[in-house]
Design an enzyme around this catalytic site. Structure first.
Site: not given
Length: 306
Positions: A184, A215
């Site tokens: 993530h 991200e």
């Protein structure tokens, strides 16, 4: 003639001896029969509203109930948006304060809060802060509140998880097939260095593993460059996340132009998807259970330094 106690002299002595014996038995019975403080588990995840992701949560739930027989296992989601969405669907899941209140209602005195995050990033920091705040608002409600660390904290954790992932994806990978894992990450950079550490451990064991984040600092372009340099023509893509939720099904394996699968195919790489969260990967949840059992970080007490 030897001196002996009279019949009347024996009575007080016998009474005293019987009384002492009774008191001794009572004390022993109390000490040995006293029940240990009731223990309970609070499992905390970001949450998901994707039905296909639920098997991972169910597998983790079963793992904890097996490891802590008789202990209440309560779930909490930190995402308010997901909690609201599930409540509207008639499937409510509470937040951290709700979970702790439920455990108190169940008569629990020792709580083990277990983070279901993969790395200690922004979400884990918020979790710790929320638990501490609740403990400070309700002093004395619990004797102890232990905080379990996320899945990947040490080199040993990474090696154990990698073994589980490789075993679970073995049948899908050929000799020259690379494994592409999506983490993530976080836009502000939290957990970037931890992610790099995990990548280094994975890579030292299997050179055909490539990783990037949605991200974080290590992005898709970095990963694609590595795949091209290694002349990889076939990959298995999988989420390095607890559940195969929205990111896995859309950002990773979706049909959109910007998904990893679509971009990899455009680069001439064959793609197979392994849409299985870490929670349902055999052996992965055992790391979380171990962290819950080993934690000595009691949030009801001042930290102690050796």
């Amino acid at each position: 003639m030897p001196r002996t106690l009279s019949h009347f002299g024996l009575r007080p002595l016998l009474f005293l001896l019987l009384l002492l014996a009774a008191l001794s038995l009572t004390g022993t019975s109390h000490a040995s029969g006293e029940a240990a403080p009731k223990e309970g588990i609070l499992l905390v995840a970001f949450g998901t509203s994707v039905p296909e992701a639920q098997p991972a949560f169910k597998a983790v739930d079963a793992e904890f109930k097996k490891a802590f027989p008789g202990a209440p296992v309560v779930w909490a989601y930190t995402s308010q948006i997901i909690r609201k969405k599930l409540a509207e669907q008639g499937q409510p899941v509470g937040g951290i304060s709700d979970g702790l209140a439920q455990l108190a209602k169940d008569g629990v005195k020792v709580v083990r809060v277990q983070s279901l995050h993969v790395l200690a990033g922004e979400e884990f920091t918020a979790l710790e802060r929320a638990v501490l705040l609740d403990v400070s608002k309700n002093p004395g409600r619990f004797e102890s509140v232990f905080m379990g660390r996320p899945m990947l904290e040490s080199k040993g954790d990474a090696q154990e998880l990698l073994a589980a992932i490789k075993a679970d994806t073995k049948s899908a990978r050929g000799k020259n097939t690379a494994l592409v894992l999506m983490g993530h990450g976080q836009s502000h950079g939290r957990a970037d260095l931890a992610f790099e550490g995990v990548y280094a451990v994975f890579k030292s064991t299997d050179k055909n593993i490539h990783m990037a984040t949605v991200e974080g600092a290590r992005n898709f372009d970095d990963m694609l460059e590595g795949l091209k340099a290694a002349k990889i023509k076939h990959v298995v893509i999988a989420p390095l996340m607890l559940v195969a939720g929205d990111h896995a099904r859309n950002d990773l394996a979706g049909d959109e132009d910007d998904s990893w699968a679509t971009q990899l195919k455009k680069a001439g790489i064959k793609v197979d998807a392994h849409l299985k969260g870490l929670g349902e990967t055999p052996g992965a949840a055992a790391i979380l259970v171990r962290h819950a059992k080993e934690s000595t970080d009691d949030l009801t007490k001042e930290p102690r330094k050796p």
